[in-house]
Design an enzyme around this catalytic site. Structure first.
Site, mmCIF file in Angstrom:
data_model
loop_
_atom_site.group_PDB
_atom_site.id
_atom_site.type_symbol
_atom_site.label_atom_id
_atom_site.label_comp_id
_atom_site.label_asym_id
_atom_site.label_seq_id
_atom_site.Cartn_x
_atom_site.Cartn_y
_atom_site.Cartn_z
ATOM 1 N N ASP A 1 54.034 10.307 24.329
ATOM 2 C CA ASP A 1 52.489 10.048 24.446
ATOM 3 C C ASP A 1 51.915 10.944 25.257
ATOM 4 O O ASP A 1 52.045 11.198 26.228
ATOM 5 C CB ASP A 1 52.676 8.507 24.974
ATOM 6 C CG ASP A 1 51.232 7.868 25.341
ATOM 7 O OD1 ASP A 1 50.162 8.899 25.098
ATOM 8 O OD2 ASP A 1 51.217 6.830 25.436
ATOM 9 N N HIS A 2 51.003 11.599 24.429
ATOM 10 C CA HIS A 2 50.380 12.609 25.167
ATOM 11 C C HIS A 2 49.013 12.378 26.096
ATOM 12 O O HIS A 2 48.720 13.148 26.903
ATOM 13 C CB HIS A 2 49.426 13.539 24.048
ATOM 14 C CG HIS A 2 49.308 15.093 24.443
ATOM 15 N ND1 HIS A 2 49.250 15.536 25.891
ATOM 16 C CD2 HIS A 2 49.011 16.277 23.807
ATOM 17 C CE1 HIS A 2 49.269 16.839 25.666
ATOM 18 N NE2 HIS A 2 49.243 17.138 24.502
ATOM 19 N N ARG A 3 49.073 11.180 26.313
ATOM 20 C CA ARG A 3 48.103 10.526 27.372
ATOM 21 C C ARG A 3 49.079 10.851 28.836
ATOM 22 O O ARG A 3 48.204 10.676 29.863
ATOM 23 C CB ARG A 3 48.027 9.199 27.200
ATOM 24 C CG ARG A 3 46.821 9.023 26.012
ATOM 25 C CD ARG A 3 46.724 7.490 25.750
ATOM 26 N NE ARG A 3 47.915 6.707 25.361
ATOM 27 C CZ ARG A 3 47.904 5.334 25.276
ATOM 28 N NH1 ARG A 3 46.893 4.657 25.275
ATOM 29 N NH2 ARG A 3 49.247 4.913 25.038
#
Ligand code: CAO
Length: 557
Positions: free
Chosen positions: A529-531
């Site tokens: 998850d790039h967040r």
């Protein structure tokens, strides 16, 4: 039971009016004089009452239809005494607004203004309507007023109407305020400046209108029973509420303005007197929709369902294609299993809501696989088989400890870092995909993990996993190693922030600096998850995992 056509009665000089609301539906029992539809001209709205009591059989008009005197509104199965008079629908009661003159007529009836000096504007003949409330002030002192320009909106219990100016000029003083009760002849405003005699602007056809209307409508408005509850035509309901079949609280000109712009008035929040919708409200709503600040209910309905309970990205996607597959060949339909339905909805949400990124890497498991095979040979009699997946779980635990942001979940603006380490694995079952969890994998040896995995996998295949068996995971591994493939992109199992996909290991030539050596290479696919996770961290995670799998002694460090 006789069928009666209920017609639009004499509505005065209103040639054609638009149906803006249907107040009854087929099957409804209506009383005589009960309002059936609301119609609207550009200056007034009015309800058309039923001439008879009975049961509605068929509605003959629809929204936006233009109707005039004599148009059939609906067919009624007349009840009781009404049935006896059924053939005589001529006894149509006047609509509520029947004796309200067209504003133009009012202009004509008003006293002729002087060409200069102060001009008094009075409330014109508004038919039998008495004590109507001022619900909207449309002008302010200093405004230049044209003859026939609407000055205020008044409202009775059945209709609202705009009262026009009988002269042109600059508005010096308004003599009424919101909430005032007015009657014919009341002083409304004082204009000064370039006053124009009203005779010049009055429509001759309209001049006789009030009288004509009165004459042709012997049934007095007073005979129309007062509405049982709040005014049916113009209820002051919360404008944000979905349309309920009632009109939003807005004057005819505002409604016309909204129609021209395609604004759904029921969704506009009125800021005017008693929540009335003003032209500014319509403009503000249009601006908000255009800038994307809000969406209309129609837009929301067209968008896919929100991706999660916390709201979601409403993407204006094309509707799902509807295809008649049988046109192309024989088909069989099977209902989706319960698991597929549940997991499908979760996977869809996760795919849509999580910005996934994928890193692929290879791990050299030559020694590890040799060790596993040897251990399984030695422990053949124990009944517990060490699996590669159990080693992967243990290796992942080490990587999760080294990179804690992988053992985390997003909660609004906060990252929840977990002090425990439960690892899930995807299990393929006849009914669909399930994801049982090995609890406290960091506290267990590979043998115990293998054993628990075997038990959970069996439970999964037998459909006996409990919800507790599938809750609380920090990280998931999806292994297709027993099947094949090189790399794939598994969907993150929210609220986790990463998932490891593993494919089939195979012998590959690996350069050792002097020669190619045959090594057993395991393809790894990490979805993250790039967040929460950056690309560099993901690459390090994979590399570290590869190092551990290449030399499992590192787990001890
Ligand atoms: N490379 C090569 N061979 C592998 C391997 C790998 N990475 N992983 C397992 N194998 C071999 C095993 O050694 C075993 O061989 P032997 O019978 O000769 O010992 C064989 O493949 C079968 O293994 P398995 O699949 O029964 O056992 P497992 O521990 O690897 O997996 C389980 C168990 C439950 C994870 C598996 O049965 C399963 O359901 N996998 C599918 C998961 C899935 O659907 N993932 C996709 C989800 S979408 O994100």
């Amino acid at each position: 039971m006789a069928l009666i056509d209920i017609q639009v009665p004499d509505i005065g000089d209103f040639d054609e009016v638009t149906v803006i609301e249907l107040l009854v539906k087929p099957g409804d029992t209506v009383k005589a004089e009960q309002s059936l539809i609301t119609v609207e001209s550009d200056k007034a709205s009015m309800e058309i009452p039923s001439s008879h009591a009975g049961v509605v059989k068929e509605i003959k008009v629809k929204l936006d239809d233009k109707v005039k005197q004599g148009s059939v509104v609906l067919t009624l199965e007349a009840a009781g005494a009404d049935a006896a008079v059924a053939p005589a629908p001529a006894a149509v009661p006047a609509p509520a607004v029947q004796q309200v003159p067209a504003p133009v007529a009012a202009v004509a009836a008003a006293p002729v203004a002087a060409a200069s000096g102060p001009v008094e504007v009075h409330v014109p003949d508004i038919g039998d309507f008495k004590d109507v409330s001022v619900i909207e002030i449309l002008v302010k002192p200093g405004d230049s007023i044209k003859a026939e320009q609407s000055l205020i909106t008044v409202e009775s219990d059945k209709a609202s109407m705009e009262i026009p100016s009988s002269a042109a000029g600059v508005l010096k003083e308004l003599k009424v305020k919101l909430g005032d009760i007015v009657n014919i002849g009341d002083l409304l405003a004082i204009l000064e400046g370039t006053a124009a005699p009203v005779a010049a602007v009055a429509a001759p056809a309209a001049t006789a209108q009030p009288a004509a209307a009165a004459a042709s409508a012997p049934v007095a408005v007073a005979s129309v029973p007062a509405p049982v509850s709040a005014p049916a035509a113009l209820p002051a309901h919360a404008p944000t509420v979905a349309p309920t079949g009632n009109l939003p609280h807005a004057s005819p000109s505002v409604r016309k303005f909204a129609r021209e712009l395609g604004v759904p008035l029921a969704e506009v929040k009125g800021t005017g007197y008693k929540g009335r919708i003003t032209p500014d409200d319509v403009q503000a709503f249009t601006k908000a929709v255009m800038t994307g600040a809000i969406r209309t209910e129609a837009q929301v309905a067209k968008a896919p369902a929100p991706a999660a309970s916390g709201g979601g990205a409403g993407m204006d996607l094309l509707p799902w294609p509807k295809v008649d597959f049988s046109k192309f060949g024989p088909v069989e339909r099977q209902p989706l299993s319960r698991i597929k339905k549940i997991s499908g909805a979760n996977l869809h949400r996760n795919w849509v809501m999580i910005p996934h990124v994928f890193n692929h890497d290879d791990a050299d498991i030559t020694e590890l696989e040799a060790f596993r095979v040897q251990m399984n040979k030695e422990n053949e009699k124990s009944g517990v088989k060490l699996t590669m997946l159990a080693f992967l779980i243990k290796a992942s635990v080490a990587a999760l400890k080294k990179f804690p942001q992988f053992n985390a979940s997003l909660d609004g603006d906060q990252l929840v870092l977990k002090q425990y380490c439960h690892v899930a694995f995807a299990a393929d079952t006849p009914n669909g995909l399930v994801v049982p969890v090995i609890r406290d994998a960091d506290k267990k040896g590979v043998l115990q993990i293998s054993q628990e995995m075997g038990e959970l996998a069996k439970k999964a295949r037998d459909g006996k996993l409990s919800p507790a068996d599938m809750q609380g995971a920090c990280f998931t591994i999806s292994s297709l190693g027993g099947i094949g493939g090189r790399y794939f992109t598994p969907i993150i199992n929210a609220p986790e922030v990463a998932i490891l996909g593993v494919c089939k290991s195979q012998i590959e030539p690996v350069w050792d600096g002097k020669a190619f050596q045959p090594r057993l290479i395991l393809p790894l696919s990490l979805s993250w998850d790039h967040r929460v996770i950056d690309g560099a961290a993901a690459a390090r995670f994979n590399a570290y995992l590869g190092q551990i799998l290449a030399d499992f002694r590192r787990v001890l460090l």
